[in-house]
Write a protein that holds these residues in place. Structure first.
Motif, PDB file in Angstrom:
ATOM      1  N   ASP A  39       4.492  13.021  -1.655  1.00  0.00           N
ATOM      2  CA  ASP A  39       5.662  12.376  -1.062  1.00  0.00           C
ATOM      3  C   ASP A  39       5.158  11.094  -0.436  1.00  0.00           C
ATOM      4  N   ILE A  40       5.688   9.962  -0.906  1.00  0.00           N
ATOM      5  CA  ILE A  40       5.118   8.665  -0.502  1.00  0.00           C
ATOM      6  C   ILE A  40       6.204   7.608  -0.335  1.00  0.00           C
ATOM      7  N   THR A  41       5.825   6.522   0.326  1.00  0.00           N
ATOM      8  CA  THR A  41       6.631   5.311   0.310  1.00  0.00           C
ATOM      9  C   THR A  41       5.672   4.134   0.188  1.00  0.00           C
ATOM     10  N   LEU A  42       6.220   2.923   0.284  1.00  0.00           N
ATOM     11  CA  LEU A  42       5.384   1.721   0.234  1.00  0.00           C
ATOM     12  C   LEU A  42       5.460   0.977   1.557  1.00  0.00           C
ATOM     13  N   THR A  43       4.349   0.341   1.915  1.00  0.00           N
ATOM     14  CA  THR A  43       4.312  -0.507   3.110  1.00  0.00           C
ATOM     15  C   THR A  43       3.694  -1.852   2.734  1.00  0.00           C
ATOM     16  N   ASP A  44       3.814  -2.805   3.660  1.00  0.00           N
ATOM     17  CA  ASP A  44       3.029  -4.031   3.504  1.00  0.00           C
ATOM     18  C   ASP A  44       1.613  -3.736   4.013  1.00  0.00           C
ATOM     19  N   TYR A  45       0.738  -4.742   4.010  1.00  0.00           N
ATOM     20  CA  TYR A  45      -0.650  -4.505   4.428  1.00  0.00           C
ATOM     21  C   TYR A  45      -0.764  -4.087   5.899  1.00  0.00           C
ATOM     22  N   SER A  46       0.270  -4.392   6.687  1.00  0.00           N
ATOM     23  CA  SER A  46       0.234  -4.015   8.107  1.00  0.00           C
ATOM     24  C   SER A  46       0.779  -2.618   8.344  1.00  0.00           C
ATOM     25  N   GLY A  47       1.295  -1.996   7.301  1.00  0.00           N
ATOM     26  CA  GLY A  47       1.820  -0.642   7.453  1.00  0.00           C
ATOM     27  C   GLY A  47       3.320  -0.584   7.706  1.00  0.00           C
ATOM     28  N   ASN A  48       4.001  -1.722   7.627  1.00  0.00           N
ATOM     29  CA  ASN A  48       5.460  -1.717   7.802  1.00  0.00           C
ATOM     30  C   ASN A  48       6.121  -1.197   6.528  1.00  0.00           C
ATOM     31  N   GLU A  49       6.937  -0.157   6.687  1.00  0.00           N
ATOM     32  CA  GLU A  49       7.552   0.472   5.514  1.00  0.00           C
ATOM     33  C   GLU A  49       8.586  -0.433   4.858  1.00  0.00           C
ATOM     34  N   LEU A  50       8.621  -0.418   3.532  1.00  0.00           N
ATOM     35  CA  LEU A  50       9.694  -1.094   2.798  1.00  0.00           C
ATOM     36  C   LEU A  50      10.968  -0.267   2.959  1.00  0.00           C
ATOM     37  N   ASP A  51      12.111  -0.948   2.889  1.00  0.00           N
ATOM     38  CA  ASP A  51      13.398  -0.259   3.029  1.00  0.00           C
ATOM     39  C   ASP A  51      13.723   0.486   1.729  1.00  0.00           C
ATOM     40  N   MET A  52      13.738   1.797   1.796  1.00  0.00           N
ATOM     41  CA  MET A  52      14.059   2.613   0.622  1.00  0.00           C
ATOM     42  C   MET A  52      15.461   3.215   0.725  1.00  0.00           C
ATOM     43  N   GLY A  53      16.230   2.811   1.709  1.00  0.00           N
ATOM     44  CA  GLY A  53      17.639   3.220   1.800  1.00  0.00           C
ATOM     45  C   GLY A  53      17.884   4.471   2.609  1.00  0.00           C
ATOM     46  N   LYS A  57       0.853  -1.190   0.000  1.00  0.00           N
ATOM     47  CA  LYS A  57       0.000   0.000   0.000  1.00  0.00           C
ATOM     48  C   LYS A  57       0.892   1.245   0.000  1.00  0.00           C
ATOM     49  N   ILE A  58       0.321   2.323  -0.495  1.00  0.00           N
ATOM     50  CA  ILE A  58       1.032   3.604  -0.440  1.00  0.00           C
ATOM     51  C   ILE A  58       0.869   4.207   0.948  1.00  0.00           C
ATOM     52  N   LYS A  59       1.974   4.717   1.481  1.00  0.00           N
ATOM     53  CA  LYS A  59       1.942   5.515   2.707  1.00  0.00           C
ATOM     54  C   LYS A  59       2.298   6.950   2.324  1.00  0.00           C
ATOM     55  N   VAL A  60       1.466   7.879   2.754  1.00  0.00           N
ATOM     56  CA  VAL A  60       1.598   9.266   2.317  1.00  0.00           C
ATOM     57  C   VAL A  60       2.299  10.097   3.391  1.00  0.00           C
ATOM     58  N   TYR A  61       3.322  10.860   2.954  1.00  0.00           N
ATOM     59  CA  TYR A  61       4.031  11.773   3.859  1.00  0.00           C
ATOM     60  C   TYR A  61       3.584  13.229   3.672  1.00  0.00           C
ATOM     61  N   ASP A  62       3.337  13.613   2.416  1.00  0.00           N
ATOM     62  CA  ASP A  62       2.913  14.993   2.170  1.00  0.00           C
ATOM     63  C   ASP A  62       2.174  15.081   0.841  1.00  0.00           C
ATOM     64  N   CYS A  63       1.250  16.033   0.773  1.00  0.00           N
ATOM     65  CA  CYS A  63       0.411  16.200  -0.429  1.00  0.00           C
ATOM     66  C   CYS A  63       0.446  17.673  -0.836  1.00  0.00           C
ATOM     67  N   TYR A  64      -0.729  18.294  -0.944  1.00  0.00           N
ATOM     68  CA  TYR A  64      -0.770  19.743  -1.195  1.00  0.00           C
ATOM     69  C   TYR A  64      -0.119  20.458  -0.009  1.00  0.00           C
ATOM     70  N   ARG A  65       0.618  21.490  -0.343  1.00  0.00           N
ATOM     71  CA  ARG A  65       1.340  22.264   0.685  1.00  0.00           C
ATOM     72  C   ARG A  65       1.098  23.755   0.412  1.00  0.00           C
ATOM     73  N   PRO A  66       0.525  24.477   1.368  1.00  0.00           N
ATOM     74  CA  PRO A  66       0.286  25.908   1.137  1.00  0.00           C
ATOM     75  C   PRO A  66       1.596  26.664   0.850  1.00  0.00           C
ATOM     76  N   LEU A  67       1.518  27.681   0.018  1.00  0.00           N
ATOM     77  CA  LEU A  67       2.713  28.440  -0.379  1.00  0.00           C
ATOM     78  C   LEU A  67       3.441  29.021   0.830  1.00  0.00           C
ATOM     79  N   ASP A  68       2.710  29.446   1.856  1.00  0.00           N
ATOM     80  CA  ASP A  68       3.369  30.012   3.044  1.00  0.00           C
ATOM     81  C   ASP A  68       4.287  28.992   3.723  1.00  0.00           C
ATOM     82  N   VAL A  69       3.888  27.704   3.677  1.00  0.00           N
ATOM     83  CA  VAL A  69       4.740  26.650   4.252  1.00  0.00           C
ATOM     84  C   VAL A  69       5.992  26.477   3.386  1.00  0.00           C
TER      85      VAL A  69
END
Ligand SMILES: [Zn+2]
Length: 232
Positions: free
Chosen positions: A152-166, A110-122
């Motif tokens: 900004d995303i990564t991948l996890t297994d169905y339990s939410g454990n992140e795959l190693d992306m280095g 599954k995709i795990k999301v870190y960030d999406c739309y970000r207001p310009l002030d941020v």
């Protein structure tokens, strides 16, 4: 009379099977428990919005994990810059992301999301700390995040454990780049999996960050600075 009524009912039920159910059944054949909710099952009102409308991902896709880093102090700014953890994107970005997630779910991820739309002030706050366009977009130009077209995303297994992306998310160093080679075979395979399906689903990579994906042609959409309602 009774028999003819029964036959009529059976014929009607077979012929008039709800097309939405048919789509869902086909999807369920691929993966009974975790298949991404098909867009055709969503309320017509939600899908009939303009493709450039900002929408909340959680109201569209149910098979995502979230770790919205900027709604916590666990980010390179060392401060919480979002009042609450929500993932807003243009509807067309959501559609493409759901398509990608459906592919990942079929493969056990599954995709795990870190960030999406970000207001310009941020974006301005980020630029004040890291004014290096390799890692943070100049707010004078605006990031694709400010346009609702980047994730900004990564991948996890169905339990939410992140795959190693280095590297961790927002690791501002050469190890986070797509062309960095000094990584384990597992990390390279994980990054390749993420990249292959995201590209197939209409996204473009960003050379220096394995986690960042831009929807194709998203730079034509205007920058925005709204903040989402946290009281809902
Ligand atoms: Zn990003």
């Amino acid at each position: 009379m009774k028999y003819s009524l029964l036959i009529l009912c059976l014929t009607f039920l077979t012929a008039c099977k709800n097309p939405k159910e048919a789509v869902y059944s086909d999807a369920l054949l691929s993966n009974t428990n975790y298949i991404e909710e098909n867009a055709t099952l969503l309320d017509a009102a939600k899908m009939n919005l303009s493709d450039t409308t900002f929408v909340n991902l959680k109201e569209y896709g149910k098979d995502f994990f979230y770790d919205m880093k900027y709604a916590t102090a666990d980010n390179f700014l060392k401060t919480q810059v979002y009042d609450c953890p929500e993932c807003y994107l243009r509807l067309k970005t959501v559609k493409a992301l759901m398509k990608a997630n459906q592919e990942f779910v079929k493969l056990g991820y599954k995709i795990k999301v870190y960030d999406c739309y970000r207001p310009l002030d941020v974006q301005k706050k980020m630029w004040a700390i890291v004014n290096n366009p390799t890692y943070v977009a100049d707010p004078a130009k605006g990031s694709i995040h400010n346009r609702g077209g980047a994730v900004d995303i990564t991948l996890t297994d169905y339990s939410g454990n992140e795959l190693d992306m280095g590297t961790s998310f927002d690791h501002f160093g050469p190890e986070a780049a797509h062309d960095y080679k000094n990584l384990s075979a597992e990390v390279i395979a994980n990054r390749k999996l993420l990249k292959t399906i995201m590209q197939k689903s209409g996204f473009k990579t960003f050379a220096s960050e394995w986690w960042h994906y831009n929807l194709a042609n998203a730079s034509t959409m205007p920058v925005s600075n709204f903040t989402w309602d946290c009281k809902k």
